[in-house]
Scaffold this motif. Structure first.
Motif, short mmCIF file in Angstrom:
data_model
loop_
_atom_site.label_atom_id
_atom_site.label_comp_id
_atom_site.label_asym_id
_atom_site.label_seq_id
_atom_site.Cartn_x
_atom_site.Cartn_y
_atom_site.Cartn_z
N GLN A 227 0.84 -1.20 0.00
CA GLN A 227 0.00 0.00 0.00
C GLN A 227 0.87 1.25 0.00
N VAL A 228 1.88 1.24 -0.84
CA VAL A 228 2.78 2.38 -0.93
C VAL A 228 2.84 2.82 -2.39
N ALA A 229 2.88 4.14 -2.56
CA ALA A 229 2.99 4.66 -3.92
C ALA A 229 4.23 5.54 -4.03
N PHE A 230 4.66 5.74 -5.27
CA PHE A 230 5.77 6.66 -5.50
C PHE A 230 5.33 8.08 -5.13
N THR A 236 13.36 9.86 -3.13
CA THR A 236 12.45 8.98 -2.38
C THR A 236 12.08 7.78 -3.26
N ASN A 237 11.82 8.07 -4.51
CA ASN A 237 11.42 7.00 -5.43
C ASN A 237 12.56 6.01 -5.67
N THR A 238 13.77 6.54 -5.85
CA THR A 238 14.89 5.61 -6.06
C THR A 238 15.15 4.79 -4.80
N PRO A 321 5.48 0.94 -6.56
CA PRO A 321 6.86 0.46 -6.58
C PRO A 321 6.95 -1.04 -6.80
N ASP A 322 6.01 -1.82 -6.23
CA ASP A 322 6.09 -3.28 -6.39
C ASP A 322 5.92 -3.68 -7.85
#
Lengths: 586, 369
Positions: A227-230, A236-238, A321-322
């Motif tokens: 349940q995580v988004a970019f 943060t994204n990398t 991200p997944d």
């Protein structure tokens, strides 16, 4: 004569670059005349080059060793007289009991003030044991005495080295020699330090702007799964990717896109998996963009995809991200754009846009059921209005007699032809869908009710449309919502009008022609050298294309990616079950 | 060998050859078999299939020294540019005429069944416009689309067979020799036209990604064509009364119209028509593609796109000249009874000469070394 020439040039420049006339001065004149010459020669790219040459010239300027000159230069570059958020702090720097004029420059709101005060200004300004030490200015490395002559090997005192190693307790400090480097740093939220007597500047990492924290994905929701988004922040994204991949072979290459915006982008891939040609192609396309700015991954996608004339998506865009990491492990390349919470995945083929992130988290039987439903939904969204049109106008014998009577009876009071009815209803539905995205949240449900009432009950009661048509439009609408990718969904929504019109003109002949043409377009498409549809009909990709085989059977990576590691599982992946030494089973 | 050509996989190559046979079967071939031979049609289909198989074996033998070449290249090897141009034009002539007649025939069927309020030219232009535009998207897209369409058609024909099984009366195969031995085995040889698509075997070599698959592709193509012909003829012969199958313009359409899918969906013939339209489009696309390749070879042009519209317009004009179904039938008969045999016998002769020349050249080479 010169004045007249200047006026002409001003006019040409204005018409070419669409800029206000007063920006032209003598400094630009030569370049403008070049650019106009190039344009007149038919070189459309040259105007852009000339325009960008101006910026490049500034980039080449080396930093002066005099602080006042540097200060003047930086102030003029940043228009500090009118720019309210450009902060300059001048002070005296203490080093080895000597004082140097220095200043720091940063953009207010982009730096962390506590960090700036405590870890940059304080060690530089305040006198303490370290910077008050008045020892020898030159450090003696070795000393040899022979025949009463002392030979000393000394290392000259270097103020820049001293500041870097003793006065700046920061983990990320860069010494730069050119103005464009320090300007890039300031724009990115760093702090610039200029010291008198040295012709370099320090770019100190001091970012501290407000940003969104990690949140749930809003557009790609799943029942079982992360349940995580970019977010909008590149780092943060990398870091999210790093956390998931957890392998040193993950390469994250940074590059900037846009002459003006210099938007940071990151190209991510697994060094030991991804095909080198694919990585090279992605980097080549990004590095060869002649554009002033990009603001999001959507813009970049349009600039680097293979074919812009076709409305089909050619790169996967995801906020999860997944999902991104799954593609990364598969051997694809991920592109992250700073400021965009959606990352791009290259290449993208048709089945990717029909797969949901949920598919990875559930058993293959469930995933295949959902996929099958989605394929049916795509077909219905595309063709149902067209099929209805074709059957009612040309091929009535297909409709069972009872149903045919029902349709005829329901249309008795409707004065319009079916085509008009269908077109009006589809347009009305598209309008409601578009409006529902734009309206503020509290008004949303009201719009839904109004839409349902107008589209449904009222339209039927007013004999504008027949009830069966409401069912057709509703089924089409519901089916269109099951398509996981928004770009594909929009494509299908557009193309269904083509099916509708040709179904109305030629019945099944029109539909067959549209279908064949659609297939030909699909088969002619490529995404980063990979055929858009073909991989799904390869027997070798069965179980990883349109439908999924059990996870333990997905031994091979997709062959069309030509990865360095073709296998992602052992022949027997569930070794616990089939190992020879296993005594549990026996 | 032209390296710029699109390469075909095995399945694509089979579909490439078979689509022409499928078209002939859908249009009228089983009807022709039935009307000329009667109850011995099934026997005749087996007989002509065996002959087609022997013919393919002969082709394979003749082609053994000419991997990577098609008949136009081989003609050039035999007698230089004049023969190459002659063969190329002959193929082009045959191809355009067969396509134009098939298209006109199919458009007439569509016109008579569904589009009576439109002019047949409207249907013709619909087909040809799409075929022209499709060819601009490249060979690869056309050939891959053809695979999908061929599979759809196979499924529809299989379903047709399955639906007809209930109505079949096996006794209709008697008398076994139908209108007689001569009709079945001598004049029945004209039914070899069902294997008209096999002329593509003379052109397929440069297309293949794996030339060693040529043998397999040839046999599979003959096998599938034979099976389709047999099944379609069986459906017509065993399901429909003879007077119906003999007097209708599209007997397979009539057969499907008589089949019951279920109580709810009583008439599914238009769904079959939908698949046949797909087949016709694919057939047109592929025919224009081959015509363009021929023209490219004859003219030694680097691009084939300039020929797309002229070829399409030529097909359109010939289709328009054939004014009605009777004219189409007459022209088809002429084409398949006189032109096709010449073509199918002429090519092996060229191949034989080429083989002799090749052997001579080889021997000469051995002597000098």
């Amino acid at each position: 004569m010169r004045q007249k020439w200047k006026e002409v040039m001003q006019y040409i420049y204005h018409s070419l670059f669409d800029e206000p006339l007063h920006q032209i001065d003598d400094f630009h004149l030569e370049e403008i005349s070049d650019s106009s010459k190039n344009v007149s020669e038919g070189n459309s790219n040259s105007s852009w080059k000339t325009q960008s040459a101006d910026f490049l010239e500034n980039d080449k300027q080396q930093i002066y060793s005099v602080t006042s000159l540097n200060l003047e230069y930086m102030k003029s570059i940043y228009n500090s007289m009118i720019n309210s958020d450009i902060e300059v702090r001048e002070f005296l720097l203490n080093a080895r009991n000597r004082q140097y004029h220095a200043f720091i420059m940063y953009i207010d709101g982009m730096v962390n003030n506590t960090l700036l005060n405590q870890h940059i200004l304080k060690p530089l300004m305040l006198k303490n044991m370290a910077n008050s030490y008045n020892g020898s200015q030159n450090q003696v490395i070795s000393e040899v005495v022979s025949n009463n002559i002392t030979v000393r090997k000394v290392k000259k005192f270097n103020i820049s080295e001293y500041i870097l190693s003793c006065l700046l307790p920061q983990n990320s400090v860069k010494k730069v020699s050119y103005f464009h480097e320090i300007i890039e740093g300031i724009n990115a939220g760093n702090c610039a330090l200029f010291v008198d007597s040295i012709n370099i500047a320090f770019c100190i990492e001091a970012k501290g702007f407000e940003q969104r924290s990690l949140e749930k994905p809003n557009n790609e929701m799943v029942v079982r799964g992360e349940q995580v988004a970019f977010t909008e922040n590149l780092r943060t994204n990398t870091s999210l990717l790093r956390r998931y991949v957890n392998n040193e072979n993950l390469i994250i290459e940074n590059m900037n896109v846009g002459t003006l915006s210099k938007t940071p982008c990151a190209v991510c891939y697994l060094k030991n998996v991804t095909n080198d040609d694919l990585v090279a192609e992605v980097k080549y396309r990004i590095n060869n963009l002649k554009i002033d700015y990009i603001i999001s991954s959507g813009t970049l996608e349009q600039l680097i995809q293979d074919n812009n004339n076709i409305s089909l998506p050619q790169m996967i865009s995801t906020e999860r991200p997944d999902k991104a990491v799954n593609y990364l492990f598969e051997g694809r390349v991920i592109i992250i754009v700073n400021g965009s919470p959606f990352v791009l995945v290259a290449p993208g083929i048709l089945s990717d846009f029909l797969s949901s992130p949920e598919d990875l988290n559930v058993k293959h039987q469930y995933a295949n059921l959902f996929r099958g439903l989605r394929y049916i939904a795509v077909f219905l969204t595309l063709a149902l209005p067209g099929i209805y049109m074709a059957i009612t106008n040309f091929h009535q014998e297909l409709i069972p007699t009872e149903l045919l009577f029902a349709i005829v009876a329901s249309r008795e009071s409707v004065p319009f032809p079916i085509f008009f009815e269908l077109l009006v209803m589809e347009m009305a539905f598209e309008l409601i869908r578009e409006a529902s995205i734009r309206v503020p949240n509290p008004v949303g449900p009201t719009l839904g009710i109004v839409g349902a009432l107008i589209l449904g009950q009222a339209a039927v009661q007013a004999s504008i449309v027949s009830p069966i048509l409401i069912i057709i439009v509703s089924v089409t609408a519901i089916c269109s919502f099951t398509i996981p990718d928004i770009s594909l969904s929009i494509h299908v929504r557009i193309i269904r009008f083509v099916y509708l019109i040709l179904g109305a003109i030629g019945g099944f002949l029109g539909l067959a022609i549209t279908l064949t043409f659609h297939l030909i377009v699909l088969f002619s498409m490529k995404s980063f050298g990979v055929s858009y549809v073909e991989p799904q009909i390869y027997p070798s990709t069965f179980g990883k294309g349109l439908f999924l085989s059990p996870l333990w059977k997905q031994e091979k990576r997709s062959p069309y990616l030509k990865t360095k590691r073709p296998l992602e599982e052992d022949k027997i992946s569930m070794n616990w079950k089939f190992s020879k030494g296993d005594t549990h089973g026996s | 060998m032209d390296r710029s050509l699109t390469k075909l996989t095995k399945i694509e190559a089979v579909c490439f050859v078979v689509i022409i046979a499928v078209n002939h079967i859908i249009l009228n071939q089983p009807h022709k078999v039935l009307s000329s031979i009667g109850s011995s049609s099934l026997l005749n289909t087996i007989y002509v299939s065996l002959i087609a198989l022997i013919y393919v074996i002969v082709i394979l033998k003749l082609f053994r020294n000419f991997f990577h070449s098609d008949i136009i290249d081989i003609s050039e090897f035999v007698a230089g540019a004049p023969l190459k141009i002659a063969v190329g034009l002959l193929v082009l002539f045959y191809l355009i005429l067969t396509v134009a007649t098939s298209l006109r025939n199919f458009s007439d069927i569509l016109y008579l069944t569904y589009y009576r309020f439109n002019h047949v030219i409207f249907i013709l232009s619909f087909f040809l416009l799409l075929a022209s535009i499709s060819n601009f998207f490249g060979e690869s897209a056309i050939l891959k689309t053809n695979v999908i369409i061929t599979l759809i058609v196979f499924i529809s024909l299989g379903l047709n067979f399955a639906l007809s099984i209930g109505n079949m009366i096996p006794q209709k195969i008697f008398p076994l020799l139908g209108f007689g031995f001569t009709n079945t085995f001598i004049s029945g040889l004209t039914n070899l036209t069902a294997f008209n698509g096999l002329y593509l075997l003379y052109f397929i070599f440069p297309f293949l990604s794996e030339p060693k698959d040529y043998r397999k592709i040839s046999f599979i193509s003959v096998g599938i064509t034979s099976a389709l012909l047999f099944v379609s003829t069986a459906c017509l012969l065993l399901s429909l009364p003879y007077n119906i199958s003999d007097n209708t313009t599209a007997p397979i359409f009539t057969l499907i119209a008589h089949s019951r899918f279920s109580v709810f969906f009583q008439h599914s013939e238009s769904l079959y028509v939908f698949t046949w339209i797909l087949t016709m489009i694919s057939y047109l696309n592929i025919s224009i593609l081959i015509a363009i390749r021929c023209l490219k070879k004859i003219t030694k042009s680097s691009t084939g796109k300039v020929f797309i519209f002229p070829v399409s317009i030529l097909i359109f004009i010939i289709s328009c000249i054939l004014q009605n179904q009777i004219r189409v039938q007459q022209f088809e008969d002429f084409l398949y009874q006189y032109c096709a045999p010449i073509l199918f016998l002429f090519f092996p002769v060229i191949l034989s000469i080429a083989n002799k020349k090749y052997k001579k050249a080889k021997m000469l080479n051995n002597d000098t070394t």
